[in-house]
Motif scaffolding. Sequence first.
Motif, mmCIF file in Angstrom:
data_model
loop_
_atom_site.group_PDB
_atom_site.id
_atom_site.type_symbol
_atom_site.label_atom_id
_atom_site.label_comp_id
_atom_site.label_asym_id
_atom_site.label_seq_id
_atom_site.Cartn_x
_atom_site.Cartn_y
_atom_site.Cartn_z
ATOM 1 N N THR A 48 0.886 -1.200 0.101
ATOM 2 C CA THR A 48 0.077 0.090 0.451
ATOM 3 C C THR A 48 0.601 1.150 0.242
ATOM 4 O OG1 THR A 48 0.531 -0.103 1.886
ATOM 5 C CG2 THR A 48 -1.700 -1.214 1.434
ATOM 6 N N GLY A 49 2.039 1.448 0.333
ATOM 7 C CA GLY A 49 3.095 2.844 0.574
ATOM 8 C C GLY A 49 3.180 2.343 -0.455
ATOM 9 N N ASP A 50 4.626 3.530 -0.963
ATOM 10 C CA ASP A 50 5.017 4.408 -1.975
ATOM 11 C C ASP A 50 6.724 3.352 -2.111
ATOM 12 O OD1 ASP A 50 7.104 5.101 -0.132
ATOM 13 O OD2 ASP A 50 6.959 6.445 -0.371
ATOM 14 N N ASN A 51 7.100 4.277 -3.802
ATOM 15 C CA ASN A 51 8.633 2.919 -3.986
ATOM 16 C C ASN A 51 9.666 2.583 -2.545
ATOM 17 O OD1 ASN A 51 9.887 1.365 -5.519
ATOM 18 N ND2 ASN A 51 11.035 2.275 -6.549
ATOM 19 N N SER A 52 9.424 3.708 -2.032
ATOM 20 C CA SER A 52 11.044 3.778 -0.720
ATOM 21 C C SER A 52 10.352 2.213 0.402
ATOM 22 C CB SER A 52 10.040 5.295 0.553
ATOM 23 O OG SER A 52 9.849 5.085 1.058
ATOM 24 N N GLU A 53 8.665 1.433 0.976
ATOM 25 C CA GLU A 53 8.888 1.198 1.654
ATOM 26 C C GLU A 53 8.709 0.039 0.696
ATOM 27 O OE1 GLU A 53 4.919 -1.046 3.778
ATOM 28 O OE2 GLU A 53 4.808 1.017 2.697
ATOM 29 N N ALA A 54 8.700 0.226 -0.355
ATOM 30 C CA ALA A 54 9.222 -1.741 -1.022
ATOM 31 C C ALA A 54 10.658 -2.299 -1.121
ATOM 32 C CB ALA A 54 8.351 -1.535 -2.926
ATOM 33 N N GLU A 55 11.209 -0.654 -1.328
ATOM 34 C CA GLU A 55 12.659 -1.086 -1.465
ATOM 35 C C GLU A 55 13.283 -1.401 -0.001
ATOM 36 O OE1 GLU A 55 14.365 2.442 -2.617
ATOM 37 O OE2 GLU A 55 14.198 2.678 -5.102
ATOM 38 N N ALA A 56 13.045 -1.036 1.189
ATOM 39 C CA ALA A 56 12.686 -1.046 1.857
ATOM 40 C C ALA A 56 12.646 -1.860 2.854
ATOM 41 C CB ALA A 56 12.100 0.194 3.468
ATOM 42 N N ARG A 57 11.727 -2.898 2.114
ATOM 43 C CA ARG A 57 11.195 -4.424 2.707
ATOM 44 C C ARG A 57 12.216 -5.253 1.742
ATOM 45 N NH1 ARG A 57 5.366 -4.663 3.599
ATOM 46 N NH2 ARG A 57 5.244 -6.386 4.029
ATOM 47 N N VAL A 58 12.720 -4.883 0.291
ATOM 48 C CA VAL A 58 13.091 -6.342 0.054
ATOM 49 C C VAL A 58 14.944 -5.425 0.490
ATOM 50 C CG1 VAL A 58 14.612 -6.251 -1.338
ATOM 51 C CG2 VAL A 58 12.308 -5.476 -2.167
ATOM 52 N N THR A 59 15.548 -4.888 1.095
ATOM 53 C CA THR A 59 16.761 -4.508 2.068
ATOM 54 C C THR A 59 16.944 -5.180 2.830
ATOM 55 O OG1 THR A 59 17.062 -2.101 2.171
ATOM 56 C CG2 THR A 59 17.550 -2.890 -0.067
ATOM 57 N N GLY A 60 15.623 -4.973 3.637
ATOM 58 C CA GLY A 60 15.699 -5.280 5.433
ATOM 59 C C GLY A 60 14.452 -5.887 5.742
ATOM 60 N N ALA A 61 14.138 -7.404 4.286
ATOM 61 C CA ALA A 61 12.818 -7.624 5.856
ATOM 62 C C ALA A 61 13.507 -8.554 5.646
ATOM 63 C CB ALA A 61 11.808 -7.941 4.595
ATOM 64 N N PRO A 62 13.537 -9.924 6.711
ATOM 65 C CA PRO A 62 14.031 -11.377 7.183
ATOM 66 C C PRO A 62 14.101 -11.621 5.831
ATOM 67 C CG PRO A 62 12.352 -11.168 8.969
ATOM 68 C CD PRO A 62 12.930 -9.489 7.874
ATOM 69 N N ALA A 63 14.583 -13.047 5.538
ATOM 70 C CA ALA A 63 14.354 -14.716 3.928
ATOM 71 C C ALA A 63 12.382 -14.963 4.194
ATOM 72 C CB ALA A 63 15.408 -14.923 3.819
ATOM 73 N N SER A 64 12.381 -15.305 5.470
ATOM 74 C CA SER A 64 11.438 -15.849 5.666
ATOM 75 C C SER A 64 9.651 -14.356 5.449
ATOM 76 C CB SER A 64 11.653 -15.967 7.045
ATOM 77 O OG SER A 64 11.626 -14.874 8.063
ATOM 78 N N GLU A 65 10.296 -13.759 5.559
ATOM 79 C CA GLU A 65 9.033 -12.468 5.381
ATOM 80 C C GLU A 65 9.149 -12.147 4.417
ATOM 81 O OE1 GLU A 65 7.820 -7.862 5.737
ATOM 82 O OE2 GLU A 65 8.994 -8.630 7.099
ATOM 83 N N LEU A 66 10.431 -12.839 3.043
ATOM 84 C CA LEU A 66 10.461 -12.663 1.646
ATOM 85 C C LEU A 66 9.342 -14.028 0.510
ATOM 86 C CD1 LEU A 66 13.785 -10.828 0.744
ATOM 87 C CD2 LEU A 66 11.530 -9.849 0.410
ATOM 88 N N LEU A 67 9.848 -15.130 1.594
ATOM 89 C CA LEU A 67 9.658 -16.204 0.948
ATOM 90 C C LEU A 67 7.799 -16.048 1.176
ATOM 91 C CD1 LEU A 67 11.569 -18.929 2.397
ATOM 92 C CD2 LEU A 67 11.356 -18.258 -0.182
ATOM 93 N N GLU A 68 7.075 -15.440 2.437
ATOM 94 C CA GLU A 68 6.245 -15.812 2.409
ATOM 95 C C GLU A 68 5.236 -14.754 1.033
ATOM 96 O OE1 GLU A 68 2.943 -13.967 5.963
ATOM 97 O OE2 GLU A 68 4.869 -14.345 6.757
ATOM 98 N N MET A 69 5.900 -13.620 1.564
ATOM 99 C CA MET A 69 5.645 -13.118 0.496
ATOM 100 C C MET A 69 5.507 -13.080 -0.981
ATOM 101 S SD MET A 69 7.267 -8.838 1.225
ATOM 102 C CE MET A 69 6.989 -8.230 -0.066
ATOM 103 N N LEU A 70 6.368 -14.053 -1.327
ATOM 104 C CA LEU A 70 6.766 -15.160 -2.231
ATOM 105 C C LEU A 70 5.841 -15.785 -2.495
ATOM 106 C CD1 LEU A 70 8.417 -16.027 -4.800
ATOM 107 C CD2 LEU A 70 8.979 -17.218 -3.638
ATOM 108 N N GLY A 71 5.472 -16.499 -1.444
ATOM 109 C CA GLY A 71 4.128 -17.638 -1.611
ATOM 110 C C GLY A 71 2.390 -17.024 -2.100
ATOM 111 N N ARG A 72 2.715 -15.759 -1.862
ATOM 112 C CA ARG A 72 1.401 -14.626 -1.788
ATOM 113 C C ARG A 72 1.307 -14.488 -2.696
ATOM 114 N NH1 ARG A 72 0.960 -12.510 3.769
ATOM 115 N NH2 ARG A 72 -0.475 -10.779 2.515
ATOM 116 N N ALA A 73 2.243 -13.991 -3.760
ATOM 117 C CA ALA A 73 2.231 -13.725 -5.405
ATOM 118 C C ALA A 73 1.780 -13.393 -5.831
ATOM 119 C CB ALA A 73 4.133 -12.813 -5.569
#
Length: 77
Positions: A48-73
């Motif tokens: 829901t946020g802007d591009n800076s939020e997406a960049e922060a999630r990619v660089t700062g989120a743990p791998a488990s969170e990114l895998l959860e996002m991938l599963g719901r993408a």
Amino acid sequence: MSRSLLDHGFRSWEAFASTGPYGYSDGSRVIFRCTSDPGERPRAFALTGDNSEAEARVTGAPASELLEMLGRAEPLS
């Protein structure tokens, strides 16, 4: 900036931030592209946020969170 991760099937994915539809900054997305299987369609996880939020999630989120996002993408059309 992009980040690499392995899914549970040992496929390699690249995650990176993207703007929303039509290039608008609101409604940004995290895009997942499979680098080990070129036949796998890219996927997008909407935020829901802007591009800076997406960049922060990619660089700062743990791998488990990114895998959860991938599963719901959703596959890109």
